[in-house]
Design a protein around this motif. Structure first.
Motif, PDB file in Angstrom:
ATOM      1  N   ARG A 160     -24.238 -47.028   0.093  1.00  0.00           N
ATOM      2  CA  ARG A 160     -24.484 -46.863  -1.338  1.00  0.00           C
ATOM      3  C   ARG A 160     -23.502 -47.662  -2.192  1.00  0.00           C
ATOM      4  NH1 ARG A 160     -24.556 -40.402  -1.272  1.00  0.00           N
ATOM      5  NH2 ARG A 160     -23.007 -40.870   0.352  1.00  0.00           N
ATOM      6  N   CYS A 161     -22.594 -48.398  -1.563  1.00  0.00           N
ATOM      7  CA  CYS A 161     -21.717 -49.333  -2.275  1.00  0.00           C
ATOM      8  C   CYS A 161     -22.413 -50.692  -2.315  1.00  0.00           C
ATOM      9  CB  CYS A 161     -20.369 -49.463  -1.569  1.00  0.00           C
ATOM     10  SG  CYS A 161     -19.374 -47.969  -1.546  1.00  0.00           S
ATOM     11  N   GLY A 162     -22.823 -51.122  -3.502  1.00  0.00           N
ATOM     12  CA  GLY A 162     -23.566 -52.372  -3.631  1.00  0.00           C
ATOM     13  C   GLY A 162     -22.828 -53.409  -4.448  1.00  0.00           C
ATOM     14  N   SER A 163     -23.501 -54.521  -4.709  1.00  0.00           N
ATOM     15  CA  SER A 163     -22.867 -55.621  -5.444  1.00  0.00           C
ATOM     16  C   SER A 163     -22.608 -55.270  -6.901  1.00  0.00           C
ATOM     17  CB  SER A 163     -23.738 -56.882  -5.369  1.00  0.00           C
ATOM     18  OG  SER A 163     -25.012 -56.650  -5.960  1.00  0.00           O
ATOM     19  N   HIS A 164     -23.337 -54.264  -7.416  1.00  0.00           N
ATOM     20  CA  HIS A 164     -23.114 -53.800  -8.785  1.00  0.00           C
ATOM     21  C   HIS A 164     -22.377 -52.466  -8.801  1.00  0.00           C
ATOM     22  CE1 HIS A 164     -26.799 -56.397 -10.009  1.00  0.00           C
ATOM     23  NE2 HIS A 164     -25.681 -57.099 -10.000  1.00  0.00           N
ATOM     24  N   GLY A 165     -21.594 -52.233  -7.759  1.00  0.00           N
ATOM     25  CA  GLY A 165     -20.787 -51.026  -7.702  1.00  0.00           C
ATOM     26  C   GLY A 165     -21.456 -49.909  -6.937  1.00  0.00           C
ATOM     27  N   PRO A 166     -20.713 -48.843  -6.668  1.00  0.00           N
ATOM     28  CA  PRO A 166     -21.278 -47.684  -5.972  1.00  0.00           C
ATOM     29  C   PRO A 166     -22.372 -47.024  -6.800  1.00  0.00           C
ATOM     30  CG  PRO A 166     -18.873 -47.622  -5.993  1.00  0.00           C
ATOM     31  CD  PRO A 166     -19.280 -48.697  -6.943  1.00  0.00           C
ATOM     32  N   SER A 167     -23.323 -46.412  -6.129  1.00  0.00           N
ATOM     33  CA  SER A 167     -24.405 -45.724  -6.833  1.00  0.00           C
ATOM     34  C   SER A 167     -23.863 -44.475  -7.512  1.00  0.00           C
ATOM     35  CB  SER A 167     -25.513 -45.340  -5.848  1.00  0.00           C
ATOM     36  OG  SER A 167     -25.061 -44.301  -4.985  1.00  0.00           O
ATOM     37  N   ASP A 168     -24.588 -44.011  -8.527  1.00  0.00           N
ATOM     38  CA  ASP A 168     -24.176 -42.788  -9.213  1.00  0.00           C
ATOM     39  C   ASP A 168     -24.251 -41.579  -8.283  1.00  0.00           C
ATOM     40  OD1 ASP A 168     -23.375 -43.530 -11.856  1.00  0.00           O
ATOM     41  OD2 ASP A 168     -25.453 -44.070 -12.258  1.00  0.00           O
ATOM     42  N   GLU A 169     -25.160 -41.618  -7.325  1.00  0.00           N
ATOM     43  CA  GLU A 169     -25.230 -40.536  -6.340  1.00  0.00           C
ATOM     44  C   GLU A 169     -23.925 -40.443  -5.562  1.00  0.00           C
ATOM     45  OE1 GLU A 169     -27.912 -39.254  -2.431  1.00  0.00           O
ATOM     46  OE2 GLU A 169     -27.804 -41.340  -3.066  1.00  0.00           O
ATOM     47  N   LEU A 170     -23.414 -41.595  -5.140  1.00  0.00           N
ATOM     48  CA  LEU A 170     -22.156 -41.610  -4.399  1.00  0.00           C
ATOM     49  C   LEU A 170     -20.987 -41.183  -5.288  1.00  0.00           C
ATOM     50  CD1 LEU A 170     -20.426 -42.198  -1.948  1.00  0.00           C
ATOM     51  CD2 LEU A 170     -20.463 -44.630  -2.551  1.00  0.00           C
ATOM     52  N   VAL A 171     -20.979 -41.651  -6.533  1.00  0.00           N
ATOM     53  CA  VAL A 171     -19.910 -41.271  -7.462  1.00  0.00           C
ATOM     54  C   VAL A 171     -19.855 -39.760  -7.620  1.00  0.00           C
ATOM     55  CG1 VAL A 171     -19.117 -41.392  -9.860  1.00  0.00           C
ATOM     56  CG2 VAL A 171     -19.932 -43.461  -8.712  1.00  0.00           C
ATOM     57  N   GLN A 172     -20.995 -39.125  -7.837  1.00  0.00           N
ATOM     58  CA  GLN A 172     -21.011 -37.680  -8.031  1.00  0.00           C
ATOM     59  C   GLN A 172     -20.632 -36.934  -6.758  1.00  0.00           C
ATOM     60  OE1 GLN A 172     -21.069 -35.986 -10.826  1.00  0.00           O
ATOM     61  NE2 GLN A 172     -21.181 -37.948 -11.894  1.00  0.00           N
ATOM     62  N   GLU A 173     -21.027 -37.465  -5.620  1.00  0.00           N
ATOM     63  CA  GLU A 173     -20.641 -36.838  -4.349  1.00  0.00           C
ATOM     64  C   GLU A 173     -19.126 -36.857  -4.183  1.00  0.00           C
ATOM     65  OE1 GLU A 173     -21.394 -37.707   0.401  1.00  0.00           O
ATOM     66  OE2 GLU A 173     -23.044 -38.061  -1.020  1.00  0.00           O
ATOM     67  N   LEU A 174     -18.516 -37.995  -4.494  1.00  0.00           N
ATOM     68  CA  LEU A 174     -17.062 -38.110  -4.390  1.00  0.00           C
ATOM     69  C   LEU A 174     -16.362 -37.234  -5.427  1.00  0.00           C
ATOM     70  CD1 LEU A 174     -16.764 -41.956  -3.777  1.00  0.00           C
ATOM     71  CD2 LEU A 174     -16.138 -40.149  -2.169  1.00  0.00           C
ATOM     72  N   ARG A 175     -16.917 -37.167  -6.629  1.00  0.00           N
ATOM     73  CA  ARG A 175     -16.286 -36.336  -7.664  1.00  0.00           C
ATOM     74  C   ARG A 175     -16.384 -34.854  -7.328  1.00  0.00           C
ATOM     75  NH1 ARG A 175     -17.641 -39.559 -13.381  1.00  0.00           N
ATOM     76  NH2 ARG A 175     -16.299 -41.348 -12.858  1.00  0.00           N
ATOM     77  N   ASP A 176     -17.451 -34.456  -6.674  1.00  0.00           N
ATOM     78  CA  ASP A 176     -17.540 -33.067  -6.222  1.00  0.00           C
ATOM     79  C   ASP A 176     -16.416 -32.754  -5.237  1.00  0.00           C
ATOM     80  OD1 ASP A 176     -19.763 -32.575  -7.768  1.00  0.00           O
ATOM     81  OD2 ASP A 176     -21.204 -32.884  -6.138  1.00  0.00           O
ATOM     82  N   LYS A 177     -16.133 -33.696  -4.355  1.00  0.00           N
ATOM     83  CA  LYS A 177     -15.059 -33.496  -3.385  1.00  0.00           C
ATOM     84  C   LYS A 177     -13.689 -33.510  -4.075  1.00  0.00           C
ATOM     85  CE  LYS A 177     -17.626 -35.318   0.564  1.00  0.00           C
ATOM     86  NZ  LYS A 177     -17.572 -34.082   1.357  1.00  0.00           N
ATOM     87  N   ALA A 178     -13.536 -34.380  -5.087  1.00  0.00           N
ATOM     88  CA  ALA A 178     -12.276 -34.418  -5.833  1.00  0.00           C
ATOM     89  C   ALA A 178     -12.061 -33.118  -6.594  1.00  0.00           C
ATOM     90  CB  ALA A 178     -12.276 -35.605  -6.798  1.00  0.00           C
ATOM     91  N   ARG A 179     -13.153 -32.575  -7.140  1.00  0.00           N
ATOM     92  CA  ARG A 179     -13.064 -31.300  -7.858  1.00  0.00           C
ATOM     93  C   ARG A 179     -12.599 -30.191  -6.911  1.00  0.00           C
ATOM     94  NH1 ARG A 179     -17.692 -31.609  -9.623  1.00  0.00           N
ATOM     95  NH2 ARG A 179     -17.299 -32.533 -11.658  1.00  0.00           N
ATOM     96  N   GLU A 180     -13.168 -30.174  -5.707  1.00  0.00           N
ATOM     97  CA  GLU A 180     -12.777 -29.169  -4.710  1.00  0.00           C
ATOM     98  C   GLU A 180     -11.318 -29.319  -4.312  1.00  0.00           C
ATOM     99  OE1 GLU A 180     -15.403 -29.680  -1.446  1.00  0.00           O
ATOM    100  OE2 GLU A 180     -17.219 -29.163  -2.585  1.00  0.00           O
TER     101      GLU A 180
END
Length: 387
Positions: A28-48
């Motif tokens: 999900r990391c592409g030439s125009h940056g990571p997808s919003d799905e991936l961003v939210q998945e990572l932010r959920d983990k950061a929140r935890e």
């Protein structure tokens, strides 16, 4: 340094190394940056993990710039780290600006969703240079805003707008009869059209960098940020610390690249001994340590100036030039030490090189900052002659 900042920095580093770095090969990391799905998945983990938006406290107050530095450097250890921890541009700078200039209602409506990590934002300032618009010179802004009843009507073109594709909050700069203005807008809006997302050398920011057409965008008057004609002042409130934040994040990435290159040089044998024992290689890594330390000192000095209450425009220009150029040297040496591996996608060294190369341009190219500093030298000289 405060205990609270040291504690959160250690927590961030553990999170980045244990949780975020394994995502660097995610498709999900592409030439125009990571997808919003991936961003939210990572932010959920950061929140935890308790490291989401770590530089803004529960009561809305901010870490000092010096405290922010050690936190953001740690988030930068991975290209995905600032996204996961919600310390990435343009959101981090937009949150800072809204916190300083926004009304209570504007903060509730626009800032809260950014601080929580629920939404991304975009800052619409740069204009196409081919139209003689506001590239590195915002005084040339051609985007206009005119009052029509209780709404402002905005028309113009923008380019290199980071994260516009997928953003929920926008800050749009335009020129009224009074001068530059800023407006808060909900995105997407049919009057703000993405013409294309450019193919650029960097790939760490979600949504990439877009060309934008703004056609009769109607913004309620109470969504003007601050006062009409004060936009350039607000831009400096945002840009001085934002330049420094870039330095913090990319220093973290170059520290990691240097770790990888150093490990490679110590493990790889050539011509009868480890690469690090060849002076041509060992000296490059030694020069990296020197540049890293100089970057740390420059960031800390500029952060101290900002913490003193100064706008720090000249200091942030000096830091942006010194750090971006030093990081370019560090990234380049890491690539060179690793040879063919350094230009492959097998490690983040290659991406670090691309991201830092772009950093020398955005938030003001090196040459623009040097020109600004040269003007200060001339002003100071003239003042001394008449003093």
């Amino acid at each position: 340094m405060t205990e609270r900042a040291q504690a959160i920095a250690a927590k961030i580093e553990t999170f980045i190394r244990d949780v975020v770095i394994p995502y660097e090969k995610d498709p999900r990391c592409g030439s125009h940056g990571p997808s919003d799905e991936l961003v939210q998945e990572l932010r959920d983990k950061a929140r935890e993990a308790g490291v989401l938006t770590p530089h803004i406290l529960a009561d809305g107050s901010h870490f000092t710039q010096r405290e922010t530095a050690i936190a953001l450097i740690k988030t930068g250890l991975s290209p995905l780290g600032p996204l996961a921890c919600n310390t990435m541009a343009p959101d981090e700078g937009n949150m800072y600006l809204l916190g300083k200039v926004g009304t209570s209602e504007q903060k509730k409506r626009f800032l809260d969703q950014l601080v929580s990590g629920a939404s991304r934002s975009a800052f619409f300032m740069t204009e196409p240079a081919g139209d003689n618009g506001a590239g590195s010179d915002p005084s040339m802004m051609l985007t206009t805003c005119k009052l029509d009843g209780n709404h402002w009507v905005i028309n113009g073109r923008k380019t290199f707008i980071t994260g516009a594709d997928g953003a929920k909050v926008g800050i749009v700069m335009a020129k009224s009869d009074d001068g530059a203005c800023m407006f808060l807008v909900d995105l997407p809006d049919p009057a703000i059209r993405i013409v294309r997302v450019l193919e650029t050398i960097d790939s760490s920011m979600p949504g990439g960098h877009a060309e934008i057409d703004i056609d009769n965008l109607r913004v309620p008057a109470d969504q003007m940020l601050g006062a009409s004609g004060e936009g350039f002042k607000y831009a400096q409130i945002r840009l001085s610390p934002a330049r420094l934040s870039h330095c913090m994040r990319w220093l973290g990435l170059c520290m990691r690249a240097n770790e990888i290159a150093s490990d490679y040089a110590c493990r790889r044998n050539a011509f009868g001994k480890p690469l690090v024992d060849h002076e041509g290689v060992g000296f490059m890594l030694a020069e990296n340590l020197i540049d890293i330390k100089q970057c740390e000192l420059m960031i800390d000095w500029c952060a101290s100036v900002l913490d003193s209450g100064s706008l720090g425009t000249n200091e942030s220009s000096m830091a942006k030039v010194a750090v971006s150029e030093a990081l370019m040297r560090i990234a380049d040496r890491c690539v060179q030490v690793m040879g063919g591996m350094g230009v492959s996608g097998d490690t983040i060294v290659e991406q670090a090189f691309r991201e830092v190369r772009a950093f020398r341009i955005y938030d003001g190219p090196t040459e623009v900052h040097k020109w600004s500093l040269a003007k200060k030298i001339k002003r100071d000289w003239k003042a001394a002659q008449h003093g």
